[in-house]
Each structure stands twice: as C-alpha cells, then as structure tokens.
Design a protein around this motif. Structure first.
Motif, PDB file in Angstrom:
ATOM      1  N   PRO A   1     -24.435  34.752  58.406  1.00 26.75           N
ATOM      2  CA  PRO A   1     -23.296  35.028  59.279  1.00 26.75           C
ATOM      3  C   PRO A   1     -22.212  35.777  58.504  1.00 26.75           C
ATOM      4  O   PRO A   1     -22.206  35.702  57.274  1.00 26.75           O
ATOM      5  N   PRO A   2     -21.333  36.475  59.211  1.00 25.94           N
ATOM      6  CA  PRO A   2     -21.210  36.586  60.665  1.00 25.94           C
ATOM      7  C   PRO A   2     -22.314  37.467  61.242  1.00 25.94           C
ATOM      8  O   PRO A   2     -22.752  38.425  60.619  1.00 25.94           O
ATOM      9  N   PHE A   3     -22.749  37.118  62.451  1.00 24.81           N
ATOM     10  CA  PHE A   3     -23.876  37.785  63.070  1.00 24.81           C
ATOM     11  C   PHE A   3     -23.456  38.975  63.922  1.00 24.81           C
ATOM     12  O   PHE A   3     -22.459  38.922  64.626  1.00 24.81           O
ATOM     13  N   THR A   4     -24.260  40.026  63.842  1.00 22.75           N
ATOM     14  CA  THR A   4     -24.218  41.134  64.786  1.00 22.75           C
ATOM     15  C   THR A   4     -25.311  40.854  65.808  1.00 22.75           C
ATOM     16  O   THR A   4     -26.117  39.923  65.627  1.00 22.75           O
ATOM     17  N   LEU A   5     -25.411  41.673  66.841  1.00 23.58           N
ATOM     18  CA  LEU A   5     -26.483  41.491  67.816  1.00 23.58           C
ATOM     19  C   LEU A   5     -27.845  41.571  67.135  1.00 23.58           C
ATOM     20  O   LEU A   5     -28.710  40.716  67.360  1.00 23.58           O
ATOM     21  N   ALA A   6     -28.038  42.554  66.284  1.00 23.94           N
ATOM     22  CA  ALA A   6     -29.330  42.711  65.603  1.00 23.94           C
ATOM     23  C   ALA A   6     -29.633  41.518  64.703  1.00 23.94           C
ATOM     24  O   ALA A   6     -30.764  41.019  64.675  1.00 23.94           O
ATOM     25  N   LEU A   7     -28.634  41.039  63.959  1.00 26.27           N
ATOM     26  CA  LEU A   7     -28.847  39.897  63.068  1.00 26.27           C
ATOM     27  C   LEU A   7     -29.096  38.609  63.851  1.00 26.27           C
ATOM     28  O   LEU A   7     -29.922  37.789  63.455  1.00 26.27           O
ATOM     29  N   ALA A   8     -28.402  38.426  64.965  1.00 22.54           N
ATOM     30  CA  ALA A   8     -28.625  37.238  65.793  1.00 22.54           C
ATOM     31  C   ALA A   8     -30.045  37.235  66.350  1.00 22.54           C
ATOM     32  O   ALA A   8     -30.726  36.207  66.341  1.00 22.54           O
ATOM     33  N   ARG A   9     -30.501  38.389  66.814  1.00 22.71           N
ATOM     34  CA  ARG A   9     -31.878  38.478  67.315  1.00 22.71           C
ATOM     35  C   ARG A   9     -32.884  38.182  66.200  1.00 22.71           C
ATOM     36  O   ARG A   9     -33.885  37.509  66.423  1.00 22.71           O
ATOM     37  N   GLN A  10     -32.611  38.688  65.016  1.00 24.48           N
ATOM     38  CA  GLN A  10     -33.487  38.441  63.864  1.00 24.48           C
ATOM     39  C   GLN A  10     -33.525  36.948  63.540  1.00 24.48           C
ATOM     40  O   GLN A  10     -34.590  36.386  63.264  1.00 24.48           O
ATOM     41  N   LYS A  11     -32.363  36.283  63.582  1.00 19.04           N
ATOM     42  CA  LYS A  11     -32.289  34.853  63.273  1.00 19.04           C
ATOM     43  C   LYS A  11     -33.072  34.039  64.305  1.00 19.04           C
ATOM     44  O   LYS A  11     -33.786  33.092  63.950  1.00 19.04           O
ATOM     45  N   VAL A  12     -32.951  34.411  65.568  1.00 19.94           N
ATOM     46  CA  VAL A  12     -33.660  33.698  66.635  1.00 19.94           C
ATOM     47  C   VAL A  12     -35.171  33.851  66.466  1.00 19.94           C
ATOM     48  O   VAL A  12     -35.921  32.879  66.569  1.00 19.94           O
ATOM     49  N   ARG A  13     -35.617  35.067  66.180  1.00 16.63           N
ATOM     50  CA  ARG A  13     -37.064  35.278  66.016  1.00 16.63           C
ATOM     51  C   ARG A  13     -37.585  34.542  64.785  1.00 16.63           C
ATOM     52  O   ARG A  13     -38.690  33.972  64.806  1.00 16.63           O
ATOM     53  N   ALA A  14     -36.798  34.519  63.712  1.00 17.73           N
ATOM     54  CA  ALA A  14     -37.221  33.783  62.510  1.00 17.73           C
ATOM     55  C   ALA A  14     -37.370  32.293  62.824  1.00 17.73           C
ATOM     56  O   ALA A  14     -38.324  31.642  62.370  1.00 17.73           O
ATOM     57  N   ALA A  15     -36.443  31.747  63.606  1.00 13.10           N
ATOM     58  CA  ALA A  15     -36.535  30.336  63.996  1.00 13.10           C
ATOM     59  C   ALA A  15     -37.768  30.097  64.865  1.00 13.10           C
ATOM     60  O   ALA A  15     -38.510  29.130  64.659  1.00 13.10           O
ATOM     61  N   GLU A  16     -37.999  30.971  65.830  1.00  8.36           N
ATOM     62  CA  GLU A  16     -39.183  30.846  66.682  1.00  8.36           C
ATOM     63  C   GLU A  16     -40.461  30.867  65.841  1.00  8.36           C
ATOM     64  O   GLU A  16     -41.346  30.023  66.014  1.00  8.36           O
ATOM     65  N   ASP A  17     -40.543  31.823  64.938  1.00 11.67           N
ATOM     66  CA  ASP A  17     -41.743  31.935  64.094  1.00 11.67           C
ATOM     67  C   ASP A  17     -41.958  30.681  63.256  1.00 11.67           C
ATOM     68  O   ASP A  17     -43.082  30.192  63.133  1.00 11.67           O
ATOM     69  N   ALA A  18     -40.886  30.156  62.678  1.00 12.36           N
ATOM     70  CA  ALA A  18     -41.006  28.942  61.859  1.00 12.36           C
ATOM     71  C   ALA A  18     -41.489  27.768  62.709  1.00 12.36           C
ATOM     72  O   ALA A  18     -42.421  27.049  62.314  1.00 12.36           O
ATOM     73  N   TRP A  19     -40.867  27.561  63.868  1.00 11.65           N
ATOM     74  CA  TRP A  19     -41.262  26.443  64.722  1.00 11.65           C
ATOM     75  C   TRP A  19     -42.695  26.598  65.223  1.00 11.65           C
ATOM     76  O   TRP A  19     -43.416  25.611  65.374  1.00 11.65           O
ATOM     77  N   ASN A  20     -43.142  27.825  65.469  1.00  8.82           N
ATOM     78  CA  ASN A  20     -44.527  28.028  65.903  1.00  8.82           C
ATOM     79  C   ASN A  20     -45.535  27.756  64.797  1.00  8.82           C
ATOM     80  O   ASN A  20     -46.726  27.622  65.069  1.00  8.82           O
ATOM     81  N   SER A  21     -45.075  27.622  63.567  1.00 12.64           N
ATOM     82  CA  SER A  21     -45.979  27.196  62.487  1.00 12.64           C
ATOM     83  C   SER A  21     -46.359  25.729  62.651  1.00 12.64           C
ATOM     84  O   SER A  21     -47.375  25.288  62.118  1.00 12.64           O
ATOM     85  N   ARG A  22     -45.518  24.968  63.340  1.00 13.98           N
ATOM     86  CA  ARG A  22     -45.691  23.523  63.526  1.00 13.98           C
ATOM     87  C   ARG A  22     -45.796  22.813  62.183  1.00 13.98           C
ATOM     88  O   ARG A  22     -46.489  21.816  62.057  1.00 13.98           O
ATOM     89  N   ASP A  23     -45.077  23.314  61.196  1.00 11.87           N
ATOM     90  CA  ASP A  23     -45.128  22.762  59.843  1.00 11.87           C
ATOM     91  C   ASP A  23     -43.720  22.323  59.423  1.00 11.87           C
ATOM     92  O   ASP A  23     -42.873  23.179  59.156  1.00 11.87           O
ATOM     93  N   PRO A  24     -43.459  21.016  59.372  1.00 12.20           N
ATOM     94  CA  PRO A  24     -42.132  20.542  58.979  1.00 12.20           C
ATOM     95  C   PRO A  24     -41.684  21.048  57.605  1.00 12.20           C
ATOM     96  O   PRO A  24     -40.483  21.195  57.368  1.00 12.20           O
TER      97      PRO A  24
END
Length: 157
Positions: free
Chosen positions: A10-33
């Motif tokens: 942070p601070p986030f721009t639109l591009a950085l916020a989208r990148q952060k969201v996709r990184a979170a999605e990818d991590a959670w889809n690993s299903r690996d704590p």
C-alpha cells in the motif's frame, strides 16, 4: 525493501489492488495453509462468519480445518473497491462436503494492510447455498483459476 514484504504494498492503485486480489485468490486456491498464512501479519485479526481469530497459529489451524471440510474448493475473488491501505472484495467459491453435497458460498471481505503488504485485518461475511453438481460454474482443475475462466461479473454472480 525488506525480504518479508508482501508485494504489492500500500497505498494501492487500481492496478495494484487488482494484483493483490488475484494474488490472494491464487494463494487460497492452493488450499495450503502454509502458503496462505504468511500473507497475514503475525498478529492479524480475523472475523470469518462468527469465528474470531488472532495470529498465525489460529489462522493456520482454521484454514487446515476449512480445507479438510470444504473439499474440491475453487474460489473467485473480485475487487469491489479500494483506498490507501484497504481493499474490499466480493467472492464466491464452490466446494462439496464429505457427503457429496455441493455448495456455492458467497461473501464480502474487508481487508486492511500493514505497510509491509501483509493483511492485518480480515472481516468476512459469508453465506452458503446448496447447489446440484450440474449447476457448478467453477470447474477448472484444482489450483489456480485459468486466466481465461470467466470472473464473477461474467458469470452473473
């Protein structure tokens, strides 16, 4: 920059916020704590439905139990809005229980980040809807959602 930073910062721009969201999605889809937990600050505070957690140990245990219960988990996150060090997302995920019942879970999350890019607060509200296997929309191979897979908006969710 510290090697412990979790980009983007942070601070986030639109591009950085989208990148952060996709990184979170990818991590959670690993299903690996072990992959997901380090994205949160050591003292991160969570509200997940009616469960309140603090810190890596509780987050790791929660995620371990979650993915033992929510089988064949596939998630899509969508940026809703952002400002400075906060991001709000909408999400949906599909999973089945041990009895074979499929579910689609819908929710919203509010995220607050520390300067090092780790999430220090996560507030999640989630509802579950039983679905028939034939009504599934998230049917890619387990793991990262393919780039050409429709997002929540394109799926009408």
């Amino acid at each position: 920059m510290s090697p412990d930073n979790r980009l983007p910062l942070p601070p986030f721009t639109l591009a950085l916020a989208r990148q952060k969201v996709r990184a979170a999605e990818d991590a959670w889809n690993s299903r690996d704590p072990d992959i997901v937990t380090p994205a949160y600050s050591v003292t991160s505070i969570w509200r997940n439905r009616s469960v309140f957690l603090t810190g890596h140990d509780q987050i790791h245990e929660f995620l371990t139990q979650k993915w033992q219960r929510e089988l064949s988990y596939r998630l899509i996150k969508h940026l809703w809005t952002f400002a400075d060090h906060r991001i709000a997302v909408r999400f949906a995920y599909e999973w089945h229980d041990v009895g074979g019942q499929w579910w689609r879970s819908f929710g919203n999350e509010n995220w607050e980040f520390a300067a090092d890019g780790r999430m220090r607060r996560r507030i999640a509200s989630i509802n579950d809807q039983p679905i028939d296997r034939a009504d599934r929309l998230f049917d890619w191979p387990l793991g990262r959602r393919p780039d050409d897979h429709p997002n929540l908006e394109e799926l009408g969710l």
